[in-house]
Scaffold this motif. Structure first.
Motif, PDB file in Angstrom:
ATOM      1  N   MET A  92       0.829  -1.201   0.000  1.00  0.00           N
ATOM      2  CA  MET A  92       0.000   0.000   0.000  1.00  0.00           C
ATOM      3  C   MET A  92       0.866   1.255   0.000  1.00  0.00           C
ATOM      4  N   ARG A  93       1.976   1.248   0.819  1.00  0.00           N
ATOM      5  CA  ARG A  93       2.862   2.405   0.840  1.00  0.00           C
ATOM      6  C   ARG A  93       3.505   2.628  -0.524  1.00  0.00           C
ATOM      7  N   ASP A  94       3.879   1.539  -1.194  1.00  0.00           N
ATOM      8  CA  ASP A  94       4.492   1.673  -2.511  1.00  0.00           C
ATOM      9  C   ASP A  94       3.521   2.302  -3.491  1.00  0.00           C
ATOM     10  N   LEU A  95       2.247   1.889  -3.436  1.00  0.00           N
ATOM     11  CA  LEU A  95       1.254   2.455  -4.336  1.00  0.00           C
ATOM     12  C   LEU A  95       1.029   3.936  -4.052  1.00  0.00           C
ATOM     13  N   THR A  96       0.976   4.283  -2.764  1.00  0.00           N
ATOM     14  CA  THR A  96       0.783   5.688  -2.399  1.00  0.00           C
ATOM     15  C   THR A  96       1.976   6.528  -2.849  1.00  0.00           C
ATOM     16  N   GLY A  97       3.190   6.010  -2.637  1.00  0.00           N
ATOM     17  CA  GLY A  97       4.379   6.735  -3.064  1.00  0.00           C
ATOM     18  C   GLY A  97       4.441   6.892  -4.565  1.00  0.00           C
ATOM     19  N   PHE A  98       4.037   5.844  -5.297  1.00  0.00           N
ATOM     20  CA  PHE A  98       4.040   5.936  -6.756  1.00  0.00           C
ATOM     21  C   PHE A  98       3.033   6.970  -7.233  1.00  0.00           C
ATOM     22  N   ARG A  99       1.881   7.026  -6.559  1.00  0.00           N
ATOM     23  CA  ARG A  99       0.842   7.979  -6.970  1.00  0.00           C
ATOM     24  C   ARG A  99       1.261   9.413  -6.667  1.00  0.00           C
ATOM     25  N   LYS A 100       1.877   9.655  -5.498  1.00  0.00           N
ATOM     26  CA  LYS A 100       2.231  11.022  -5.101  1.00  0.00           C
ATOM     27  C   LYS A 100       3.628  11.437  -5.549  1.00  0.00           C
ATOM     28  N   GLY A 101       4.506  10.499  -5.854  1.00  0.00           N
ATOM     29  CA  GLY A 101       5.856  10.819  -6.300  1.00  0.00           C
ATOM     30  C   GLY A 101       6.877  10.674  -5.178  1.00  0.00           C
ATOM     31  N   ILE A 102       8.050  10.131  -5.508  1.00  0.00           N
ATOM     32  CA  ILE A 102       9.124   9.904  -4.540  1.00  0.00           C
ATOM     33  C   ILE A 102      10.434  10.462  -5.106  1.00  0.00           C
ATOM     34  N   VAL A 103      11.201  11.116  -4.234  1.00  0.00           N
ATOM     35  CA  VAL A 103      12.516  11.646  -4.607  1.00  0.00           C
ATOM     36  C   VAL A 103      13.565  10.982  -3.721  1.00  0.00           C
ATOM     37  N   ARG A 104      14.565  10.370  -4.332  1.00  0.00           N
ATOM     38  CA  ARG A 104      15.674   9.772  -3.562  1.00  0.00           C
ATOM     39  C   ARG A 104      16.848  10.747  -3.621  1.00  0.00           C
ATOM     40  N   ILE A 105      17.359  11.114  -2.427  1.00  0.00           N
ATOM     41  CA  ILE A 105      18.426  12.113  -2.343  1.00  0.00           C
ATOM     42  C   ILE A 105      19.611  11.566  -1.558  1.00  0.00           C
ATOM     43  N   ARG A 106      20.759  12.231  -1.767  1.00  0.00           N
ATOM     44  CA  ARG A 106      21.947  11.950  -0.962  1.00  0.00           C
ATOM     45  C   ARG A 106      22.278  13.214  -0.153  1.00  0.00           C
ATOM     46  N   VAL A 107      22.441  13.027   1.167  1.00  0.00           N
ATOM     47  CA  VAL A 107      22.750  14.140   2.072  1.00  0.00           C
ATOM     48  C   VAL A 107      24.207  13.987   2.534  1.00  0.00           C
ATOM     49  N   GLN A 108      25.038  15.024   2.337  1.00  0.00           N
ATOM     50  CA  GLN A 108      26.457  14.986   2.715  1.00  0.00           C
ATOM     51  C   GLN A 108      26.800  16.209   3.577  1.00  0.00           C
ATOM     52  N   GLY A 109      27.556  15.983   4.609  1.00  0.00           N
ATOM     53  CA  GLY A 109      27.995  17.067   5.488  1.00  0.00           C
ATOM     54  C   GLY A 109      28.351  16.556   6.861  1.00  0.00           C
ATOM     55  N   GLU A 110      28.841  17.473   7.709  1.00  0.00           N
ATOM     56  CA  GLU A 110      29.258  17.084   9.050  1.00  0.00           C
ATOM     57  C   GLU A 110      28.080  16.941  10.009  1.00  0.00           C
ATOM     58  N   GLN A 111      26.922  17.506   9.678  1.00  0.00           N
ATOM     59  CA  GLN A 111      25.783  17.495  10.613  1.00  0.00           C
ATOM     60  C   GLN A 111      24.626  16.652  10.056  1.00  0.00           C
ATOM     61  N   THR A 112      24.945  15.482   9.533  1.00  0.00           N
ATOM     62  CA  THR A 112      23.882  14.608   9.003  1.00  0.00           C
ATOM     63  C   THR A 112      22.967  14.093  10.111  1.00  0.00           C
ATOM     64  N   GLU A 113      23.534  13.859  11.317  1.00  0.00           N
ATOM     65  CA  GLU A 113      22.681  13.377  12.411  1.00  0.00           C
ATOM     66  C   GLU A 113      21.718  14.479  12.847  1.00  0.00           C
ATOM     67  N   ARG A 114      22.216  15.738  12.904  1.00  0.00           N
ATOM     68  CA  ARG A 114      21.318  16.844  13.239  1.00  0.00           C
ATOM     69  C   ARG A 114      20.241  17.007  12.165  1.00  0.00           C
ATOM     70  N   PHE A 115      20.640  16.760  10.922  1.00  0.00           N
ATOM     71  CA  PHE A 115      19.664  16.818   9.811  1.00  0.00           C
ATOM     72  C   PHE A 115      18.519  15.829  10.044  1.00  0.00           C
ATOM     73  N   LEU A 116      18.850  14.609  10.456  1.00  0.00           N
ATOM     74  CA  LEU A 116      17.819  13.599  10.715  1.00  0.00           C
ATOM     75  C   LEU A 116      16.947  13.991  11.903  1.00  0.00           C
ATOM     76  N   ASN A 117      17.578  14.545  12.974  1.00  0.00           N
ATOM     77  CA  ASN A 117      16.803  14.947  14.149  1.00  0.00           C
ATOM     78  C   ASN A 117      15.816  16.062  13.801  1.00  0.00           C
ATOM     79  N   LEU A 118      16.242  17.027  12.995  1.00  0.00           N
ATOM     80  CA  LEU A 118      15.336  18.108  12.600  1.00  0.00           C
ATOM     81  C   LEU A 118      14.197  17.587  11.717  1.00  0.00           C
ATOM     82  N   CYS A 119      14.505  16.632  10.856  1.00  0.00           N
ATOM     83  CA  CYS A 119      13.445  16.025  10.017  1.00  0.00           C
ATOM     84  C   CYS A 119      12.418  15.323  10.896  1.00  0.00           C
ATOM     85  N   LYS A 120      12.898  14.626  11.924  1.00  0.00           N
ATOM     86  CA  LYS A 120      11.974  13.928  12.819  1.00  0.00           C
ATOM     87  C   LYS A 120      11.132  14.928  13.597  1.00  0.00           C
ATOM     88  N   ALA A 121      11.772  16.033  14.047  1.00  0.00           N
ATOM     89  CA  ALA A 121      11.039  17.049  14.809  1.00  0.00           C
ATOM     90  C   ALA A 121       9.948  17.698  13.963  1.00  0.00           C
TER      91      ALA A 121
END
Length: 412
Positions: free
Chosen positions: A1-30
């Motif tokens: 079901m998630r795959d179908l929803t993602g296909f319908r709405k669109g998915i972007v795969r990205i690469r994140v690089q830098g010294e604060q990748t963990e902070r990046f994940l924490n802010l995304c979660k917040a």
């Protein structure tokens, strides 16, 4: 079901690089930004999938953390339509296909009949055709109740009818039976049981009527086996009244059944050389298109066809299939004596099996197989035990006249 929803709405795969990748994940979660398929590809690098709406919310987080974001892949319908916006024919085709399916879904393309035994499916389909119920008609013009009532009215042996529409299928379920009144009337009609074969009676069980012949006696065609006319007698063994009954009995006779078969020693054999051709066809209504070479002499055809369906109940008026053709040559052959005797014996066994399927017992086999230079002849007779007896009208004599004696008593 998630795959179908993602296909319908669109998915972007990205690469994140830098010294604060963990902070990046924490802010995304917040900020409740969903990340799927998250992978750590290095000490200062990670990859993940984001929905289009969540991806557009990453700019403030990127500025706070100082990371770099690279788009690796884009998937989903929004990107597909954007890349295909110049392909007008493609979208026109989708639109026409949708209209075609919408139009086809409003018609009946298959009529199924089940539960019928006495009345063949083709007979019922022909009757429906006369009533205007045909393949390809609009579903809105069909009245299931009217069809059921018409079938019950015109088929006396159909006691129950169910008609329903399932997708593009019209499903008819019928139940056949014999009305009780007709059965009782038939059972109450006086009749005799008459011999329809010549033979010797070997078993006889009488349930109604008076047996005229008994076990061990010989009967001939037309002989009355069980009479449906009963003589009711008084104490003086005088007949006082005649009464008609429906004769009922199980009567088995032993008789000889002649058997004769000829098999020529010379015959034509079809031998295949391994050559094979395949072609395909498309059929709709009275239109038939075949792709490949047409039928030729000495090519055996095997046809496989498949009705196109979207679902079990959504049948399309299209049929596709494959034709496999194998080349053969007709070569004259001749049986050896051993082969033709085996073939004659198998033919006799098949004949006996068909008799047994009809309830006939075979008590003896007196068939001889003879082979000359041209023909194998099987001749002789089989001793069989079979059930006989057919119903014939019975004549009831006039009732005896009453007579009165001198003492005033009435007698017959």
């Amino acid at each position: 079901m998630r795959d179908l929803t993602g296909f319908r709405k669109g998915i972007v795969r990205i690469r994140v690089q830098g010294e604060q990748t963990e902070r990046f994940l924490n802010l995304c979660k917040a900020r409740k930004i969903k990340i799927s398929s998250l992978d750590r590809t290095g000490e200062q690098s990670l990859e993940g999938d984001f929905g289009i709406q969540d991806f557009l919310r990453l700019s403030p987080i990127r500025r706070k953390t100082g990371v770099k974001i690279h788009i690796l892949e884009k998937h989903g319908l929004p990107f597909f339509f954007y890349r295909s916006k110049k392909r007008k024919a493609f979208f026109i085709g989708i639109f026409v296909c949708a209209l075609l399916l919408l139009g086809l879904s409003g018609r009946i393309w298959e009529i199924d009949v089940s539960g019928n035994a006495r009345n063949s499916t083709q007979e019922i389909l022909d009757f429906l055709k006369e009533e205007g119920i045909v393949h390809g008609m609009q579903r809105s013009k069909i009245s299931c109740n009217a069809i059921a009532a018409t079938i019950r009215e015109n088929y006396n042996d159909i006691t129950w009818v169910s008609v329903r529409i399932e997708g593009t299928r019209l499903v008819l379920t019928v139940k056949e039976g014999v009305f009780t009144e007709a059965v009782e009337k038939e059972k109450n009609t006086p009749c005799n049981l008459t011999a329809d074969q010549n033979g010797v009676i070997v078993r006889m069980i009488t349930r109604a009527g008076y047996p005229k012949l008994h076990v061990g006696e010989e009967c001939h065609i037309g002989d009355v086996l069980v009479s449906g006319c009963l003589e009711l007698k008084n104490d003086s063994q005088e007949v006082v009244r005649y009464e008609g009954v429906h004769a009922d009995a199980d009567i088995y006779i032993k008789r000889k059944k002649a058997y004769y078969r000829e098999i020529p020693l010379q015959y034509q054999s079809e031998e295949y050389d391994g050559r094979e051709r395949k072609s395909y066809f498309f059929k709709t209504g009275n239109t038939y298109l075949e792709f490949g070479k047409s039928a030729e002499k000495n090519w055996q055809n095997t046809v496989e066809e498949q009705i196109l369906r979207l679902t079990d109940s959504f049948r399309l008026p299209f049929t596709v299939g494959k034709i496999t053709r194998k080349y053969y040559e007709t070569v004259p052959r001749e049986y050896t004596e051993k082969e033709v005797r085996a073939l004659a014996w198998r033919t006799l066994q098949l004949y006996e099996e068909k008799l047994i399927e009809k309830g006939v017992q075979i008590s003896a086999n007196n068939v001889k197989i003879e082979v000359d230079h041209k023909t194998c002849i099987s001749k002789g007779f089989l001793e069989i035990i079979e059930k006989i007896g057919r119903e014939t009208p019975v004549e009831i004599p006039e009732q005896p006249a009453e007579r009165t004696t001198e003492d005033g008593e009435q007698h017959y």
